[in-house]
Design a protein around this motif. Structure first.
Motif, mmCIF file in Angstrom:
data_model
loop_
_atom_site.group_PDB
_atom_site.id
_atom_site.type_symbol
_atom_site.label_atom_id
_atom_site.label_comp_id
_atom_site.label_asym_id
_atom_site.label_seq_id
_atom_site.Cartn_x
_atom_site.Cartn_y
_atom_site.Cartn_z
ATOM 1 N N ARG A 1 15.095 -20.250 -48.032
ATOM 2 C CA ARG A 1 15.631 -20.261 -49.403
ATOM 3 C C ARG A 1 14.636 -20.926 -50.353
ATOM 4 O O ARG A 1 14.412 -20.479 -51.469
ATOM 5 N N HIS B 1 16.448 -10.383 -55.290
ATOM 6 C CA HIS B 1 16.272 -11.580 -56.137
ATOM 7 C C HIS B 1 14.979 -11.474 -56.946
ATOM 8 O O HIS B 1 14.952 -11.757 -58.139
ATOM 9 N N LYS C 1 19.638 -10.257 -46.470
ATOM 10 C CA LYS C 1 20.469 -10.940 -47.474
ATOM 11 C C LYS C 1 20.228 -12.447 -47.366
ATOM 12 O O LYS C 1 20.106 -12.972 -46.246
ATOM 13 N N THR C 2 20.208 -13.107 -48.519
ATOM 14 C CA THR C 2 19.836 -14.534 -48.483
ATOM 15 C C THR C 2 20.948 -15.398 -47.890
ATOM 16 O O THR C 2 20.703 -16.551 -47.546
ATOM 17 N N GLU D 1 21.027 -22.225 -56.553
ATOM 18 C CA GLU D 1 21.935 -21.388 -55.747
ATOM 19 C C GLU D 1 21.406 -19.958 -55.745
ATOM 20 O O GLU D 1 21.080 -19.421 -56.805
ATOM 21 N N LEU D 2 21.344 -19.351 -54.572
ATOM 22 C CA LEU D 2 20.933 -17.940 -54.491
ATOM 23 C C LEU D 2 22.195 -17.073 -54.386
ATOM 24 O O LEU D 2 23.273 -17.573 -54.077
ATOM 25 N N TYR D 3 22.039 -15.773 -54.652
ATOM 26 C CA TYR D 3 23.163 -14.841 -54.476
ATOM 27 C C TYR D 3 23.175 -14.407 -53.011
ATOM 28 O O TYR D 3 22.294 -13.667 -52.572
ATOM 29 N N GLU D 4 24.192 -14.880 -52.288
ATOM 30 C CA GLU D 4 24.227 -14.685 -50.831
ATOM 31 C C GLU D 4 24.180 -13.209 -50.416
ATOM 32 O O GLU D 4 23.670 -12.873 -49.366
ATOM 33 N N ARG D 5 24.760 -12.314 -51.275
ATOM 34 C CA ARG D 5 24.857 -10.902 -50.884
ATOM 35 C C ARG D 5 23.636 -10.095 -51.292
ATOM 36 O O ARG D 5 23.538 -8.915 -50.982
ATOM 37 N N LEU D 6 22.728 -10.721 -52.025
ATOM 38 C CA LEU D 6 21.520 -9.984 -52.418
ATOM 39 C C LEU D 6 20.380 -10.309 -51.457
ATOM 40 O O LEU D 6 20.313 -11.413 -50.903
#
Ligand SMILES: Nc1ncnc2c1ncn2[C@@H]1O[C@H](COP(=O)(O)OP(=O)(O)OP(=O)(O)O)[C@@H](O)[C@H]1O
Length: 320
Positions: free
Chosen positions: A135, A96, A126-127, A86-91
């Motif tokens: 991703r 990252h 953003k990712t 899982e990536l941080y959607e807001r970063l």
């Protein structure tokens, strides 16, 4: 040195024996493909190597460190692309990578990693807006940070387009050339063949084969097709009487046979050569799909192999 070693490694989830008595040894510097249909036990094995799952029995070492008691030493030296990261959607992608650089105390620059994985133009996005392939590229970049001695990748090409897959192969080769050991799981056979020194095939939690794809092909004896073009086809060829030869058909001046081994292919060629004038030969190897089925017998299973894969025949022009 041995990069990965498992001894009787076993994991049971209730009734499900996910990995059974796995003995595996991956040498330093190898590119090793860990193959198997869905549910074969690949991710569970990787999760035990990294102590995300505790084994029910057996043991594993990674770079000589015990996977249960020396986890920190392993994580410092290993780059990981876990399944379903899982990536941080807001970063952003760059953020990252900066986080990874900090955590690993590495000296990589986000720019260099973005360039390596083909995301140079997307570093400040953003990712949350990234496609699956983007991703996956970023996750791969994160695994490469800190010049790891070993990279462990769970289904790394999932979501990548053909260009991304090609790029991924080049990255793996570069990593291997710089001395990094690569261990990656996949159910896409051609992808594994294109880059791996050796493969292990898992099925129902068991390691059912461990070798180079060429050697596995020889052992399974699945052989392949031989197509020979002649100036004119003699009346009574009697090819079926040759050992290992079956399914002979003739179309115009082309003779097609199925041969169970390389020896059988050679005897077909010699036999026709003594009876006719050969103008062309095409030798096809058993498809990777056939090879895989030979070990996993999973034709009715739920694994998802691309249509193109199933049709693959690695044909080789021998004589034009
Ligand atoms: N946390 C869990 N709880 C219960 N069963 C699990 C768990 N994780 C895996 N399993 C089961 O263990 C078996 C092996 O699963 P695993 O995820 O290791 O397979 P895989 O080879 O990685 O498959 P895929 O290619 O689909 O990712 C499967 O039957 C799966 O349902």
């Amino acid at each position: 040195m041995v990069a990965i070693e498992t001894t009787a490694l076993t994991k049971r989830f209730g009734e499900v024996l996910a990995v059974n008595d796995l003995n595996l040894r991956i040498e330093d510097g190898e590119i090793f493909g860990f193959l198997g249909p869905n549910g074969a036990g690949k991710s569970t094995t990787i999760n035990m190597l990294l102590d995300f799952h505790r084994p029910t029995a057996g043991a594993a070492t990674v770079l000589g460190y015990d996977s249960q008691t020396e986890t920190d030493a392993i994580r410092k030296r290993v780059g990981v692309l876990p399944e379903g990261l899982e990536l941080y959607e807001r970063l952003t992608a760059r953020e990252h990578l900066e986080l990874c650089v900090q955590m690993k105390n590495a000296d990589d620059t986000p720019e260099s990693v973005l360039a390596r994985v083909g995301l140079s133009d997307d570093g400040d996005r953003k990712t949350g807006g990234f496609s699956k392939g983007m991703r996956q590229r970023l996750s791969l970049g994160m695994a490469l940070i800190g010049d790891p001695e070993l990279i462990i990748l769970d289904e790394p090409t999932s979501g990548l387009d053909p260009n991304g897959i090609q790029h991924f192969r080049e990255l793996l080769r570069e990593e291997a050339e710089s001395g990094t050991t690569v261990f990656f799981s996949s159910h896409i056979l051609s992808e594994v063949e294109a880059v791996c020194d050796r493969v292990g095939i898992m099925n129902n939690g068991e390691l059912v084969a461990l070798d180079s794809i060429d050697t596995l092909r020889e052992h399974t004896g699945t052989g392949g097709e031989v197509e020979i073009t002649v100036e004119s086809v003699p009346d009574d060829l009697q090819l079926q009487s040759l050992d290992g030869v079956s399914n002979t058909t003739i179309e115009g001046n082309e003779i097609h046979t199925h041969c169970s081994s390389t020896d059988a292919k050679m005897s077909v060629i010699r036999h026709i050569d003594t009876n006719a004038t050969i103008t062309g030969i095409v030798v096809g190897e058993a498809s990777l799909e056939e090879l895989f089925n030979e070990y996993t017998d999973s034709r009715d299973g739920d694994r998802d192999v691309d249509d193109d894969e199933t049709k693959e025949k690695d044909k080789q022009e021998v004589i034009a």
